[in-house]
Scaffold this active site. Sequence first.
Site, PDB file in Angstrom:
ATOM      1  N   ASP A   7      66.355  99.174  31.560  1.00 43.57           N
ATOM      2  CA  ASP A   7      65.101  98.441  31.534  1.00 43.57           C
ATOM      3  C   ASP A   7      65.464  96.970  31.305  1.00 43.57           C
ATOM      4  OD1 ASP A   7      62.308  97.837  31.219  1.00 43.57           O
ATOM      5  OD2 ASP A   7      62.605  97.907  29.048  1.00 43.57           O
ATOM      6  N   ASP A   9      62.997  93.952  29.738  1.00 47.09           N
ATOM      7  CA  ASP A   9      62.475  93.337  28.519  1.00 47.09           C
ATOM      8  C   ASP A   9      62.683  94.245  27.317  1.00 47.09           C
ATOM      9  OD1 ASP A   9      61.378  90.914  29.686  1.00 47.09           O
ATOM     10  OD2 ASP A   9      59.946  92.237  30.680  1.00 47.09           O
ATOM     11  N   GLY A  50      53.119  95.832  32.633  1.00 53.46           N
ATOM     12  CA  GLY A  50      52.884  94.818  33.654  1.00 53.46           C
ATOM     13  C   GLY A  50      52.125  93.613  33.130  1.00 53.46           C
ATOM     14  N   GLU A  53      48.551  93.238  34.456  1.00 51.55           N
ATOM     15  CA  GLU A  53      47.722  94.253  33.807  1.00 51.55           C
ATOM     16  C   GLU A  53      47.349  93.819  32.389  1.00 51.55           C
ATOM     17  OE1 GLU A  53      49.637  96.017  37.265  1.00 51.55           O
ATOM     18  OE2 GLU A  53      50.371  94.759  35.620  1.00 51.55           O
ATOM     19  N   LYS A  87      52.553  81.837  34.764  1.00 55.32           N
ATOM     20  CA  LYS A  87      53.196  82.418  33.580  1.00 55.32           C
ATOM     21  C   LYS A  87      54.649  82.777  33.869  1.00 55.32           C
ATOM     22  CE  LYS A  87      54.520  86.125  31.079  1.00 55.32           C
ATOM     23  NZ  LYS A  87      55.385  87.269  31.447  1.00 55.32           N
TER      24      LYS A  87
END
Length: 279
Positions: A7, A9, A50, A53, A87
């Site tokens: 993964d 983050d 996400g 999201e 962002k």
Amino acid sequence: MPALIFDCDGVLADTERDGHLPAFNETFAEFGLPVRWSDEEYARKVKVGGGKERMRTLLTPEFVVAAGLPSDPDALDERVARWHRRKTEIYTGIIRGGSVPPRPGVRRVAAAAHEAGWTLAVASTSAEASVRSVLELAMGPELAAHFGVFAGDVVRRKKPAPDIYALTVERLGLNPADAVVIEDSRNGMLAALGAGLACAVTTSAYTGDEDFTGASLVVDSLGDPPPRETVTRVLSDPRGVRPGPCVVLADLAVLPNRDGAPDPTAPDPPVDGPRPRPQ
């Protein structure tokens, strides 16, 4: 061929608190949105897979009115996409600035896997530009070039749905019985298990209190030897791996479920409708 799938983050770097949170809040300020997420609020937001999201959780009728946003759904989607693009620019700038260090052991273990001929990949539902910036930070450009990258909106459903890992397995032609995932969250672990993959967990800033029943190994970090010594603290070891002061590749090599039998300790995968076939 064995495979090691990271993964991004919280695994390659502890990016949520020191990278994503300030990037979200700076974006909100730039667009004049009446919200700033506190650390406590963001600890809840990270459970939403996400970035777009997470932004959409703001869009209550009251917020839409207060922020002067359009009520048309398509126009709102365009606004969220614009916010998220900005962002991502802010976030990648933070990462390239070097203020968020890689997590202990990730480059060491990945380098050992590469030398041993393992397939390497990173699978994340964060924006691809964000993932690539963290990958290069954590691994260095030379090692990062050997990673398959599966990120962003390449799947419709985000973790804890297994789609991103199913896509990674399919695109790389992997046998799930030969792969191990390194995750930091329960949602990520559920995604890996739902795709039939063994999962080791390295807890991160917001995930230390989550339930990792079903993980093959749970540690606070992979650890590193001197001179930058970080000693691994084992939190759960149901497979009896018994790593030393640092998790090494040999510890991870015993985790894949090569006999094909289901793990009786693994939780049921999340169910929210049929999973689409990756395109």
